[in-house]
Design a protein around this motif. Structure first.
Motif, PDB file in Angstrom:
ATOM      1  N   UNK A   1      86.156  58.529  24.269  1.00 59.59           N
ATOM      2  CA  UNK A   1      84.843  58.966  23.071  1.00 59.59           C
ATOM      3  C   UNK A   1      84.052  58.800  24.151  1.00 59.59           C
ATOM      4  N   UNK A   2      84.161  60.495  25.913  1.00 59.61           N
ATOM      5  CA  UNK A   2      83.541  60.580  26.780  1.00 59.61           C
ATOM      6  C   UNK A   2      81.799  60.654  26.284  1.00 59.61           C
ATOM      7  N   UNK A   3      81.020  61.140  25.594  1.00 59.42           N
ATOM      8  CA  UNK A   3      79.251  61.746  25.285  1.00 59.42           C
ATOM      9  C   UNK A   3      80.065  60.147  24.190  1.00 59.42           C
ATOM     10  N   UNK A   4      79.440  58.958  24.072  1.00 56.60           N
ATOM     11  CA  UNK A   4      79.363  57.987  23.525  1.00 56.60           C
ATOM     12  C   UNK A   4      78.148  57.593  23.371  1.00 56.60           C
ATOM     13  N   UNK A   5      76.518  58.635  23.201  1.00 59.70           N
ATOM     14  CA  UNK A   5      75.706  58.403  23.159  1.00 59.70           C
ATOM     15  C   UNK A   5      75.107  59.800  22.207  1.00 59.70           C
ATOM     16  N   UNK A   6      73.756  59.731  21.059  1.00 59.88           N
ATOM     17  CA  UNK A   6      73.969  60.618  20.904  1.00 59.88           C
ATOM     18  C   UNK A   6      73.183  60.804  19.463  1.00 59.88           C
ATOM     19  N   UNK A   7      72.196  62.095  19.207  1.00 63.52           N
ATOM     20  CA  UNK A   7      70.914  61.716  17.768  1.00 63.52           C
ATOM     21  C   UNK A   7      71.462  62.740  17.118  1.00 63.52           C
ATOM     22  N   UNK A   8      70.371  62.350  16.237  1.00 64.71           N
ATOM     23  CA  UNK A   8      70.194  63.761  14.986  1.00 64.71           C
ATOM     24  C   UNK A   8      68.983  64.187  14.797  1.00 64.71           C
ATOM     25  N   UNK A   9      69.037  65.061  13.683  1.00 66.96           N
ATOM     26  CA  UNK A   9      67.226  65.145  13.299  1.00 66.96           C
ATOM     27  C   UNK A   9      67.579  65.137  11.414  1.00 66.96           C
ATOM     28  N   UNK A  10      67.278  63.732  10.841  1.00 64.26           N
ATOM     29  CA  UNK A  10      67.554  64.637   9.692  1.00 64.26           C
ATOM     30  C   UNK A  10      66.649  64.949   9.010  1.00 64.26           C
ATOM     31  N   UNK A  11      66.432  66.518   8.374  1.00 65.08           N
ATOM     32  CA  UNK A  11      65.221  67.092   7.896  1.00 65.08           C
ATOM     33  C   UNK A  11      64.822  66.001   6.360  1.00 65.08           C
ATOM     34  N   UNK A  12      63.096  65.805   6.209  1.00 63.08           N
ATOM     35  CA  UNK A  12      63.053  65.755   5.342  1.00 63.08           C
ATOM     36  C   UNK A  12      63.654  66.414   3.986  1.00 63.08           C
ATOM     37  N   UNK A  13      63.738  65.089   2.956  1.00 62.98           N
ATOM     38  CA  UNK A  13      63.752  65.395   1.299  1.00 62.98           C
ATOM     39  C   UNK A  13      65.376  66.364   1.074  1.00 62.98           C
ATOM     40  N   UNK A  14      66.737  66.639   2.708  1.00 62.92           N
ATOM     41  CA  UNK A  14      67.761  66.900   2.576  1.00 62.92           C
ATOM     42  C   UNK A  14      68.894  65.739   1.963  1.00 62.92           C
ATOM     43  N   UNK A  15      69.978  66.188   1.125  1.00 64.13           N
ATOM     44  CA  UNK A  15      70.556  65.695   1.413  1.00 64.13           C
ATOM     45  C   UNK A  15      71.666  65.345   2.687  1.00 64.13           C
ATOM     46  N   UNK A  16      72.157  64.064   2.798  1.00 61.61           N
ATOM     47  CA  UNK A  16      73.249  64.615   4.084  1.00 61.61           C
ATOM     48  C   UNK A  16      74.317  63.044   3.344  1.00 61.61           C
ATOM     49  N   UNK A  17      75.440  63.228   4.794  1.00 59.64           N
ATOM     50  CA  UNK A  17      76.454  62.177   5.169  1.00 59.64           C
ATOM     51  C   UNK A  17      76.936  62.405   5.910  1.00 59.64           C
ATOM     52  N   UNK A  18      77.939  60.733   6.516  1.00 57.29           N
ATOM     53  CA  UNK A  18      78.392  61.111   7.589  1.00 57.29           C
ATOM     54  C   UNK A  18      80.111  61.504   7.489  1.00 57.29           C
ATOM     55  N   UNK A  19      80.611  61.805   7.762  1.00 59.56           N
ATOM     56  CA  UNK A  19      81.998  62.260   7.691  1.00 59.56           C
ATOM     57  C   UNK A  19      82.866  61.957   9.155  1.00 59.56           C
ATOM     58  N   UNK A  20      84.075  61.329   9.140  1.00 62.07           N
ATOM     59  CA  UNK A  20      85.231  61.106   9.649  1.00 62.07           C
ATOM     60  C   UNK A  20      86.603  62.428  10.051  1.00 62.07           C
TER      61      UNK A  20
END
Length: 239
Positions: free
Chosen positions: A125-144
């Motif tokens: 994984x060359x680019x191994x650091x990142x960030x994500x903006x979770x918007x308020x009151x929305x439903x999320x999950x991580x996926x692979x």
């Protein structure tokens, strides 16, 4: 590290309800764990790839569940969901490994390990650091999402209800698990705790298992939860 912007932090157990009905009861709390991900305020979270031990070439990311469409029978069409890839493998492992070698059925994220299909930051994984903006009151999950020899090999989610038969494919804040410990945590309500307090007090270690995908028979599932490992909201070191 985790970057948060809030006026009040509520920590308690939470639920996403019946996901196939796309329902979410109104809760004033921040939730992260196997029941889902939602925050009261817009929240930026930093993530770092730690290592991988899967034979597949995988991509880790975030799925916005509020964008998913449903069929007439209320089944979720996952192809319609908005997905944001965050950490992607450019190859299955740092060096070639025999895919037919049997698994040890234990996590390799520990001192005495076999390092099967080892993928490391800057290499697999060359680019191994990142960030994500979770918007308020929305439903999320991580996926692979995985592939093998360029062909789709299935997708697993950190929210149990999204996976085949509701199986648990991710463990939050777990390291150095042996076979007995994994067995206790898989599909056990005792380990369904909301991990938000851990997230803001140093960060989480997220262990994902890619079994349950299209190319693995039930008898060959290793459920070692070391196929893709991500640090969330904190810094981790691996020896």
């Amino acid at each position: 590290m985790i970057k948060l912007n809030w006026t009040y932090i509520g920590i308690s157990f939470g639920t996403l309800g019946l996901l196939n009905a796309m329902s979410l009861r109104a809760v004033a709390e921040d939730v992260i764990g196997n029941k889902g991900i939602t925050f009261q305020e817009d929240t930026i979270i930093e993530m770092e790839f730690i290592e991988s031990h899967g034979a597949y070439q995988s991509t880790f990311g975030v799925v916005d569940l509020d964008t998913c469409q449903t069929s007439a029978s209320q089944a979720i069409d996952y192809d319609t969901c908005s997905k944001t890839p965050l950490l992607s493998e450019v190859k299955a492992s740092d060096s070639f490994d025999n895919v037919y070698r049997r698994s040890t059925y234990e996590t390799d994220l520990k001192e005495s390990r076999n390092n099967d299909f080892l993928g490391t930051p800057g290499n697999t994984v060359p680019n191994f650091k990142t960030e994500f903006l979770f918007k308020a009151n929305k439903r999320y999950a991580f996926y692979l999402e995985s592939k093998f020899d360029g062909k789709p090999a299935g997708t697993v989610y950190t929210t149990d209800l999204l996976n085949s038969q509701g199986n648990r494919q991710a463990l939050f804040n777990e390291a150095g698990l042996d076979t007995e410990a994994v067995a206790k945590r898989r599909n056990n309500p005792q380990f369904d705790a909301n991990k938000f307090d851990v997230l803001i007090k140093g960060g989480l270690l997220l262990n994902l298992d890619d079994t349950g995908s299209k190319l693995v028979k039930n008898v060959d599932e290793d459920t070692d939860f070391d196929d893709f490992i991500v640090g969330i909201g904190g810094e981790y070191g691996c020896n």
